[in-house]
Design an enzyme around this catalytic site. Sequence first.
Site, mmCIF file in Angstrom:
data_model
loop_
_atom_site.group_PDB
_atom_site.id
_atom_site.type_symbol
_atom_site.label_atom_id
_atom_site.label_comp_id
_atom_site.label_asym_id
_atom_site.label_seq_id
_atom_site.Cartn_x
_atom_site.Cartn_y
_atom_site.Cartn_z
ATOM 1 N N ARG A 118 78.380 -34.550 -22.224
ATOM 2 C CA ARG A 118 77.469 -34.155 -23.256
ATOM 3 C C ARG A 118 77.122 -35.519 -24.474
ATOM 4 O O ARG A 118 78.399 -36.018 -24.264
ATOM 5 C CB ARG A 118 77.795 -32.745 -23.857
ATOM 6 C CG ARG A 118 79.262 -32.509 -23.521
ATOM 7 C CD ARG A 118 79.477 -31.865 -24.873
ATOM 8 N NE ARG A 118 79.413 -32.526 -26.064
ATOM 9 C CZ ARG A 118 79.890 -33.072 -27.014
ATOM 10 N NH1 ARG A 118 81.056 -34.102 -26.343
ATOM 11 N NH2 ARG A 118 79.046 -33.550 -28.226
ATOM 12 N N GLY A 119 76.536 -35.028 -25.354
ATOM 13 C CA GLY A 119 76.200 -36.017 -26.133
ATOM 14 C C GLY A 119 76.095 -37.092 -26.038
ATOM 15 O O GLY A 119 75.711 -37.562 -24.632
ATOM 16 N N ARG A 123 67.776 -33.550 -19.711
ATOM 17 C CA ARG A 123 68.133 -32.656 -21.690
ATOM 18 C C ARG A 123 67.379 -33.392 -22.046
ATOM 19 O O ARG A 123 67.085 -34.464 -23.157
ATOM 20 C CB ARG A 123 69.701 -33.714 -21.494
ATOM 21 C CG ARG A 123 69.955 -33.103 -22.726
ATOM 22 C CD ARG A 123 70.966 -32.028 -22.230
ATOM 23 N NE ARG A 123 71.144 -30.874 -23.149
ATOM 24 C CZ ARG A 123 72.467 -30.969 -24.188
ATOM 25 N NH1 ARG A 123 73.274 -31.812 -24.025
ATOM 26 N NH2 ARG A 123 72.919 -29.616 -24.584
ATOM 27 N N GLN A 183 81.908 -26.382 -30.043
ATOM 28 C CA GLN A 183 82.385 -28.121 -29.250
ATOM 29 C C GLN A 183 83.624 -29.006 -30.181
ATOM 30 O O GLN A 183 84.098 -29.273 -30.335
ATOM 31 C CB GLN A 183 80.857 -28.876 -29.328
ATOM 32 C CG GLN A 183 80.291 -28.241 -27.584
ATOM 33 C CD GLN A 183 79.392 -27.310 -28.215
ATOM 34 O OE1 GLN A 183 79.391 -26.729 -28.863
ATOM 35 N NE2 GLN A 183 77.809 -27.522 -27.398
ATOM 36 N N ASP A 187 70.483 -35.902 -31.761
ATOM 37 C CA ASP A 187 70.106 -36.271 -30.868
ATOM 38 C C ASP A 187 68.960 -37.333 -30.673
ATOM 39 O O ASP A 187 68.409 -37.295 -29.615
ATOM 40 C CB ASP A 187 70.129 -34.814 -29.393
ATOM 41 C CG ASP A 187 71.273 -34.703 -28.744
ATOM 42 O OD1 ASP A 187 72.153 -34.862 -28.140
ATOM 43 O OD2 ASP A 187 72.374 -34.098 -30.032
ATOM 44 N N ASN A 229 70.000 -31.931 -33.818
ATOM 45 C CA ASN A 229 70.816 -31.988 -33.656
ATOM 46 C C ASN A 229 71.401 -30.319 -33.157
ATOM 47 O O ASN A 229 71.086 -29.507 -32.836
ATOM 48 C CB ASN A 229 71.986 -32.281 -34.855
ATOM 49 C CG ASN A 229 73.279 -32.759 -34.685
ATOM 50 O OD1 ASN A 229 73.941 -33.739 -33.701
ATOM 51 N ND2 ASN A 229 74.507 -31.957 -35.580
ATOM 52 N N LYS A 230 72.432 -30.974 -32.713
ATOM 53 C CA LYS A 230 73.466 -29.410 -32.443
ATOM 54 C C LYS A 230 73.274 -28.290 -33.764
ATOM 55 O O LYS A 230 72.858 -28.032 -35.077
ATOM 56 C CB LYS A 230 74.748 -29.125 -32.582
ATOM 57 C CG LYS A 230 75.480 -28.141 -31.826
ATOM 58 C CD LYS A 230 75.049 -27.301 -29.949
ATOM 59 C CE LYS A 230 75.333 -28.768 -29.470
ATOM 60 N NZ LYS A 230 74.141 -28.321 -28.022
#
Length: 340
Positions: free
Chosen positions: A49-50, A86, A187, A228, A238-239
């Site tokens: 991830r990332g 993704r 996370q 992202d 973003n998250k």
Amino acid sequence: MQNLTALSLKTEQGQLFVLDQTLLPHRQQWLSCSTVTQMVSMIKNLQLRGAPAIGIGACLLLAVRAEQGASCEQLRQDAEILRAARPTAVNLMNNIDSMLKVLNGPDYATAAVACAEALFAEDVALCQQMAAHGAALVQPDEQLLTHCNTGGLATVGVGTALGVINLAHQQGKNIRLWVDETRPLLQGGRLTAWECEQLAIPYQLICDNMAAMLMARGQVDRIFVGSDRIAANGDFANKVGTYSLAVLAQYHQVPFYVVAPHTTVDLNCADGSVIPIEQRDGNEVRGVSGAFGQTLWAPETAPVFNPAFDVTPASLVTGWVLDTGVYSQADIAKGALQSK
């Protein structure tokens, strides 16, 4: 292919290995990855991830497969499958595009390996540059706050937002870090806390809904988060939970920065409204799962809304920390991102 080593990815003797991030912080297990199906599964299950790390991992797999004799046409098909793994992470698309450009001619395998290795080295350099620009903003004795995981686990370098924080720590600025747990997949609690332990960064773990209280008490001086995808107007994905932090930061007059490489900027996205947002499995919200098993605390049939990301409007951002520098709202309004 030469042997490459990062916190979450490595190549050894022509093979690709991924650190299973779902097992952290209590277990470190490297998984062999040799097929596109495996890579897509690892991305979707967040074993890898990332945004930067996903892009590099996909390209390293294509390079490994090219070196092992996969045809140019097969690699192009593989690339398109990987591209879709993704939808929010634009680094993946950008990196895949770079690989596709070299998949031609009789020596395409050598070119593919060289391209993947160059992308790896580029990310390391971009992380260092972001860290330098961002750390210059941090004043001695500040209390910082971050969300999700933006360190070496999310890149192949020192990270984005956490890279900034770590460099400020290394510079002896006596910082203290608040780490959001980052619901629903934790996370921050599992990964950022683990990285802080490895880096000896002084930190305290908090639930996401405790950030407002800390800001109200004057215990947060500056916020750094990752991204992202950044739209042309500065809006960024973003998250999920990042938007909430930005609203709180504006109300409490806390500087709020997004840290990302220029490869995260998507000029094809005019603004945040057109950034695709991945929807994830409802069981991530109904309960929790991990190496320890699964626990459900909600009814099994409870309807769930579970976006992986949210979009923060540019109007809430103090500054954009890219590898090319730090940009203000005035810079962004003048089209600063158009040349990145």
